[in-house]
Design an enzyme around this catalytic site. Structure first.
Site, mmCIF file in Angstrom:
data_model
loop_
_atom_site.group_PDB
_atom_site.id
_atom_site.type_symbol
_atom_site.label_atom_id
_atom_site.label_comp_id
_atom_site.label_asym_id
_atom_site.label_seq_id
_atom_site.Cartn_x
_atom_site.Cartn_y
_atom_site.Cartn_z
ATOM 1 N N PRO A 348 -3.535 22.987 25.969
ATOM 2 C CA PRO A 348 -4.449 23.329 24.874
ATOM 3 C C PRO A 348 -4.600 22.126 23.949
ATOM 4 C CG PRO A 348 -2.292 24.306 24.479
ATOM 5 C CD PRO A 348 -2.218 23.643 25.820
ATOM 6 N N ASP A 522 -1.295 17.969 22.059
ATOM 7 C CA ASP A 522 -0.969 19.263 22.676
ATOM 8 C C ASP A 522 -0.620 20.256 21.565
ATOM 9 O OD1 ASP A 522 0.150 21.423 24.028
ATOM 10 O OD2 ASP A 522 1.105 20.180 25.551
ATOM 11 N N HIS A 523 -1.461 21.272 21.393
ATOM 12 C CA HIS A 523 -1.285 22.212 20.288
ATOM 13 C C HIS A 523 -0.052 23.106 20.464
ATOM 14 C CE1 HIS A 523 -2.345 23.999 16.625
ATOM 15 N NE2 HIS A 523 -3.656 24.114 16.779
ATOM 16 N N ARG A 524 0.542 23.131 21.646
ATOM 17 C CA ARG A 524 1.779 23.882 21.826
ATOM 18 C C ARG A 524 2.948 23.201 21.126
ATOM 19 N NH1 ARG A 524 1.896 23.967 28.234
ATOM 20 N NH2 ARG A 524 1.454 21.786 27.747
ATOM 21 N N ILE A 526 2.324 20.286 18.726
ATOM 22 C CA ILE A 526 1.895 19.634 17.486
ATOM 23 C C ILE A 526 0.866 20.514 16.777
ATOM 24 C CG2 ILE A 526 0.730 17.581 16.558
ATOM 25 C CD1 ILE A 526 1.766 16.188 19.231
#
Length: 550
Positions: A348, A522-524, A526
């Site tokens: 993501p 990576d939104h998982r 950061i």
């Protein structure tokens, strides 16, 4: 009753190959030519068949064991060892035990003397393999199963045997030719021996069907051909245990996360090809196919919870609209394409765009190059970016981490990858321990790695271990873009062409050189605030490089 030692036959110029699968166990009843184990070298995998029918009394090898020609792999109890000699039973008997007597008369016409066309047999999922050696010449007398020539692919080399005895009347190939299954390669005169009619149509000269003795057959064909020569699997049916696929296809499937045991092979004898893996991936993404793992995780109520429910990829006959030219993708693009697809789908990703004022830094870079002109080392802005990125990674360590299940691995080293353009595609060499090197040393290493990349001489060690990657378009152009994260990293920095812009200093507009930055993360791992702070801090360092010392 008699006990027979089953040994590894001649499998070509391979020694100490590893056992990667046991296909039978003690107590099992096996047929002649039934596969017992699978072995794998660094070039090919192959199944080793039983030379007799009987009951397995003892297996002499375990998974991971190393075997060579002559190694005893099993002890077999046979009803009558002499009656089970493989020379007495044609290979198709493994699939049709009652047919040997019926097939013998059919072979008779081909056994008569006369011209016989020799064609390339089924050599597995190989296409356009090159002829690298001619082992006979016109006028030579050859025996059945004698090797005629050698071919080589990017995975293995193999010798192609004669399907019958006779005199070589014509050779239809020369060194350097590219050949495929079914191609006419030679004409024998006064040929006698096995019947091409008994072999499958595309493999009229296949070495295995005429003689099911494992040692001569394997001696005549190299490892890649050995897999195709063993009639262990019905076409289109899965093999027991390890899927019927080459090492490179299994590696490709691992990179995409594809369960090979759920893929139906379209190749010879049910072999799974790279195209099968790609097609399976597209079907899963479209929601047309559901893997067992996905089915187990599917929500109980309502939706399937799998795939992206995309429409199938359009199939278009482009030629009907106008002239076209078809070119195969380079090896680098094929490999990177699979990785990029996985990363783009599974991560993501979010991209922040920002600008850094590099007016003073560019002036310093130009003066540095003038002072070091005699050294031959040219400092680029990318070298400063690498050094600045290390400082930012130290301040924001989550950008230098990787996901490992439900845990986050923080790395205490700083290896920076940089994208390098080559004639064959994009590669990513890595500057190791960039935190311990100065800008001049980084510039020198970058130049050396970039040259190796252009020459196609980068090794795996040169492209592994990166913790953060920079993709720079240099002076080509563009303003911003969205780079794809190079898993298992969690961020990547994209850099475009710098431009001089008017900036207000409180009193007047001043010309300043601005560098566009595109940070994908990576939104998982950061969140948006951390990404904004990282970009802002990186811009501050580039604006005043003295901050690197802090």
């Amino acid at each position: 009753m008699a006990l027979v030692d089953i040994k590894i036959p001649d499998i070509g110029d391979f020694d100490e190959v590893g056992v990667i699968e046991l296909l039978v166990k003690a107590g099992d009843t096996v047929k002649a030519e039934q596969s017992l184990i699978t072995v794998e070298s660094d070039k090919a995998s192959m199944e080793i068949p039983s030379s007799h029918a009987g009951v397995i009394k003892e297996l002499k090898v375990a998974l991971g064991a190393k075997v060579s020609e002559g190694t005893v792999i099993a002890v077999l109890e046979t009803a009558d060892a002499g009656a089970q000699e493989p020379e007495q039973a044609p290979a198709p008997a493994a699939q049709a035990p009652a047919a040997p007597k019926a097939e013998a008369p059919a072979a008779a016409p081909a056994a008569a003397a006369g011209p016989l066309e020799v064609r390339v047999p089924d050599i597995g999922d190989f296409k356009d393999v090159a002829v690298i050696e001619l082992l006979v010449k016109v006028g030579d007398t050859v025996k059945e199963e004698q090797s005629l020539f050698t071919v080589e692919s990017d995975k293995a080399s193999m010798e192609i045997p004669s399907p019958a005895a006779g005199v070589v009347k014509e050779l239809k190939i020369k060194i350097g030719d590219k050949i495929n299954i079914g191609d006419l390669v030679a004409v024998l005169e006064g040929a006698a021996g096995s019947a091409p009619a008994a072999a499958p149509a595309p493999a009229a000269a296949a070495p295995a069907p005429a003689s099911s003795s494992p040692a001569p057959a394997a001696a005549a064909a190299a490892p890649a051909a050995a897999t195709a020569a063993v009639p262990a699997h019905q076409p289109g049916t899965p093999a027991p245990g390890l899927p019927h696929a080459s090492p490179s296809v299994r590696k490709f499937a691992r990179e995409l996360g594809v369960p090979l045991e759920e893929v139906k092979g379209s190749g010879p004898k049910g072999r799974i090809t790279q195209e099968d893996v790609s097609a399976f991936t597209k079907q899963v993404m479209a929601g047309a196919v559901q893997t067992k793992a996905q089915a187990a995780k599917a929500p109980a109520g309502g939706g399937s919870g799998v795939g992206l429910d995309l429409l199938p990829w359009p199939k278009v006959d482009f030629a009907k609209f106008g002239p076209i030219e078809r070119k195969e993708l380079s090896r680098i693009k094929k490999i990177s394409g699979a990785n990029l697809t996985r990363n783009a789908i599974m991560i993501p990703a979010v991209t922040n765009h920002d600008d850094a004022d590099i007016t003073d830094l560019e002036a310093f870079r130009v003066s540095t190059n003038k002072e070091n002109e005699k050294s031959g080392v040219k400092v680029t802005m990318l070298a400063f970016l690498i050094k600045a990125s290390v400082a930012a990674l130290k301040k924001f360590p989550e950008f230098n981490s990787s996901l490992d299940g439900d845990a986050l691995v923080y790395k205490q080293y700083y290896h920076i990858g940089f994208a390098a353009d080559t004639p064959n595609g994009l590669v990513v060499p890595v500057i190791k321990d960039a935190d311990k090197k100065g800008v001049l040393q980084i510039s020198q290493e970058m130049g050396e790695l970039a040259k190796k990349a252009r020459d196609g001489k980068l090794g795996p060690a040169d492209m592994s271990g990166a913790t953060f990657t920079i993709s720079s378009l240099g002076g080509i152009g563009g303003r911003y873009f969205t780079p794809i994260i190079n898993a298992p990293e969690v961020a990547i920095l994209g850099v475009c062409k710098s431009q001089t812009e008017p900036k207000w200093d409180g009193k007047a507009f001043q010309p300043r050189l601005m560098l566009p930055l595109s940070l994908t993360w990576d939104h998982r791992v950061i969140d948006g605030a951390a990404a904004a702070r990282f970009n802002a801090y990186l811009g501050q360092i580039l604006g005043d490089f003295r901050r690197v010392l802090l």
